[in-house]
Design an enzyme around this catalytic site. Structure first.
Site, PDB file in Angstrom:
ATOM      1  N   GLU A 129      70.304  22.404  -8.282  1.00  0.00           N
ATOM      2  CA  GLU A 129      69.076  22.436  -7.483  1.00  0.00           C
ATOM      3  C   GLU A 129      67.841  22.245  -8.363  1.00  0.00           C
ATOM      4  O   GLU A 129      67.618  22.999  -9.309  1.00  0.00           O
ATOM      5  CB  GLU A 129      68.989  23.764  -6.727  1.00  0.00           C
ATOM      6  N   SER A 154      67.048  17.990  -1.278  1.00  0.00           N
ATOM      7  CA  SER A 154      68.451  18.195  -1.626  1.00  0.00           C
ATOM      8  C   SER A 154      69.373  17.282  -0.829  1.00  0.00           C
ATOM      9  O   SER A 154      70.325  16.720  -1.378  1.00  0.00           O
ATOM     10  CB  SER A 154      68.839  19.656  -1.387  1.00  0.00           C
ATOM     11  N   HIS A 200      67.272  16.640  -7.391  1.00  0.00           N
ATOM     12  CA  HIS A 200      65.921  16.088  -7.513  1.00  0.00           C
ATOM     13  C   HIS A 200      65.162  16.980  -8.477  1.00  0.00           C
ATOM     14  O   HIS A 200      65.673  18.016  -8.918  1.00  0.00           O
ATOM     15  CB  HIS A 200      65.210  16.033  -6.148  1.00  0.00           C
TER      16      HIS A 200
END
Length: 666
Positions: free
Chosen positions: A301, A340, A513
């Site tokens: 994440e 995500s 990301h």
């Protein structure tokens, strides 16, 4: 005398619409004051982007559009309600509208600063999507934006109280006097025409829309020109067009799209045997093995290059830095988006980005949509998704279970977790579950594929105390959360190296990301830069310096695992010696699309294409360099094709499970 009579008639005509018109003016004042505050807050970017007076004037124009949308429906009721039998109801509708409409505007503007801090844009489609997850959103807001939550609540509460007082005063004042139905009808057509002209805001063929106000090269400044209510309303309207990139970037025949995409050197020698699945082709594995390797994807994440020292970031990932010398390390890897689910889409489905929501959330992709899991399940793999939170978040469970994942395990599968935060169990707890599952699966005869999706590095950045030496204060900072995520990852890899599955497994470690994506550019390319590492017992270390996209990772890993596959994925198998690296990446930022190469780059916007190059040293897109039109068309083809594939349900292998798959098809 005549002038007096005209003034009296004008006042008589104005009286029926008094509350509506006062509300209209108040709305313009509220939106202008909010914009003024936002301009001052981001003065360096606003003043650098253009003439501030002109930008404010454009903002007022956008506000006139918004107030027109809010008042026109009420105004259209006037002929039915301004007669003497409906006047009382007409007054009640107006005062109710004043409170509700202006409260809505104030709420949207009050919510804007926190949204900008997170996404560097005004509230948009993401604002609507997150309303489906109130618990997670409130935890994030309270953890990271407590001041703004309290301030916004107080502003809204105070505003509602004041608006109710104003509404009661206006109602009492108007109720005590009757007004002329005839006078109301005389003014009504003029007001309607003015409203429609204000909403169109231009005499051009098409009415103004948010793209009309995109007059600078800074996406945030363009957003500040409009208002948040307008931004969200336009996003809701656009939901019915969201799967069609052609509505933004222009039409292109499908044959031309395919020709452009298939002409890429790594695809040029491929055969595409099935017209129903026009990207379907056979990929020969670069590694021959007696038994295919297990594949584990660890999707981290928000772990952008921002936090990796060797990629120009800060030193909070020492374990990843150490591991990079043991496998394939990507120095110029770029995410396709800022969420995500976009990262999941790119990594697991190798699907190129679109201006639409991620296919993880779209209706037509909930079944018969290609994922690495569906491909590997056809090859005899057991496939599983592991997550520390609720697996239904962002529609993940529906998408995964419908597209090849045979098992999905979430927080309910983690027994006695050490730490549970707003987004679920800690990464350490998740990796314990992963290690347990992999150890069990290694005892079976089938290879396994697992997607492990972490969440500790997510606002409000909660993690177990005492696990790391803090990088900074306060403890719940993004830097400390990343350092904990790296700690948990390093601990897991150490454990895996001593396990019964290490020698037979290939690991892909990659970010979904970067954290908050921001910058004074149409597409802040630097904030799409992420780390990536392919790791395995039998894999020789290698530095991959070419520009790479997330969509290239799984084709490469599947090939390294010894799996020859019939696949629709358009990512490049970087382990193949058939063609040089594609040296390109693609990024979607709102309605802007960036096509990045090492010498020329293209940014597609609703207003056309902007060409130039990306300065890797300065980490900025430099506009103005002329490029061949073929480069623009190549970018457009790659931006348009995924929307076409989605709408036509043409992104799959077309093969049912448990069938023999050959180079020519099922």
């Amino acid at each position: 005398m005549r002038l007096f009579q005209q003034q009296k008639l004008l006042y008589a005509a104005y009286k029926p619409y008094q509350t509506l018109l006062i509300g209209y003016v108040l709305g313009l004042v509220i939106l202008s004051l909010s914009r003024g505050f936002l301009f001052i807050w981001h003065w360096d970017r606003v003043s650098a982007a253009g003439n501030v007076i002109e930008l404010l004037a454009l903002g007022l124009r956008a506000d006139v559009i918004q107030m027109g949308y809010l008042t026109l429906p009420i105004l259209l009721m006037a002929p039915l309600l301004t007669h003497k039998f409906g006047q009382n109801l007409w007054l009640k509708i107006q005062v109710s509208w004043l409170v509700l409409a202006l409260s809505f505007l104030i709420f949207m503007e009050a919510a804007t600063p926190a949204f900008i801090l997170q996404y560097d844009l005004r509230p948009n489609r993401l604002f609507i999507e997150y309303l489906n997850h109130p618990q997670e959103v409130f935890s994030t807001l309270w953890g990271g934006f407590k001041f703004w939550v309290i301030a916004s609540t107080l502003i809204l509460a105070l505003s509602v109280v004041l608006l109710i007082k104003v509404a009661r005063h206006l109602h009492a004042r108007q109720k005590s006097k009757t007004f002329s139905f005839r006078a109301a009808l005389i003014l009504w057509p003029l007001l309607v025409v003015l409203e429609i002209v204000g909403i169109r805001s231009t005499l051009a063929h098409r009415p103004a829309n948010p793209a009309f106000f995109a007059v600078t090269s800074d996406a945030l400044v363009n957003d500040l020109i409009i208002n948040s209510a307008y931004s969200v309303e336009y996003a809701v309207y656009n939901l019915r067009h969201e799967a069609d990139a052609a509505a933004i970037y222009g039409e292109m025949p499908i044959d031309e799209m395919l020709a452009q995409v298939r002409a890429q050197p790594y695809l040029a020698s491929k055969q595409f045997p099935n017209p129903n699945y026009p990207t379907l082709h056979f990929n020969q594995a670069s590694v021959m093995t007696q038994k295919p390797k297990n594949i584990v994807v660890i999707l981290e994440e928000s772990l952008g290059a921002t936090f990796v020292e060797s990629l120009g970031g800060i030193p909070v990932t020492p374990n990843l830095e150490q591991l990079k010398s043991e496998g394939w390390w990507f120095t110029h890897l770029y995410a396709t988006g800022t969420r995500s689910v976009r990262g999941i889409e790119a990594v697991i489905s190798s699907f190129m980005p679109t201006p639409a929501r991620s296919t993880v959330k779209l209706s037509l992709s909930q079944q018969n949509f290609y994922t690495a899991a569906s491909l590997l399940a056809e090859q005899g793999y057991f496939t599983e998704f592991l997550y520390g939170g609720e697996t239904h978040f962002d529609n993940m469970q529906s998408f995964f279970s419908g597209n090849g994942f045979q098992s999905t395990l979430g927080i309910e599968s983690i027994k006695n977790p050490e730490f549970v935060g707003s987004w679920g169990a800690s990464d350490g707890d998740l990796f314990q579950l992963a290690h347990q599952r992999f150890s069990e699966l290694a005892e079976t005869d089938s290879p396994f594929f697992s997607l492990v999706f972490t969440s500790s590095n997510h606002e409000p950045f909660e993690f177990p105390n005492g696990t790391i030496e803090p990088y900074n204060q306060p403890l719940q900072s993004v830097e400390n959360a990343v350092k904990y995520a790296d700690y948990a990852l390093g601990k897991f890899i150490q454990q895996a190296k001593q396990s019964n599955y290490w020698e037979d497994t290939i690991f892909l470690i990659v970010a979904d990301h970067d954290t908050r994506v921001y910058g004074d550019e149409l597409v802040p390319i630097d904030k799409f830069h992420i780390p990536g590492l392919i790791l395995g017992h039998s894999l020789a270390p290698r530095i991959v310096d070419s520009i790479t996209s997330q969509i290239d990772l799984m084709p490469t890993v599947i090939s390294l695992a010894g799996v020859s596959s019939l696949t629709p994925a358009l990512g490049q198998d970087l382990s193949s010696a058939e063609a040089p690296p594609a040296n390109r990446a693609m990024m979607q930022f709102g309605s802007n699309y960036a096509w990045l190469t090492d010498n020329t780059s293209v940014i597609l916007t609703p207003n056309g294409a902007i060409t130039g190059y990306y300065d890797f040293a300065e980490k900025r897109f430099v506009r103005g360099q002329q490029v061949e039109q073929s480069a623009v068309e190549k970018a457009r083809a790659h931006a348009l094709l995924p929307s076409w594939l989605y709408r036509n349900r043409a992104y799959d292998t077309g093969c049912p499970s448990a069938v023999e798959i050959t180079q020519s098809g099922c």
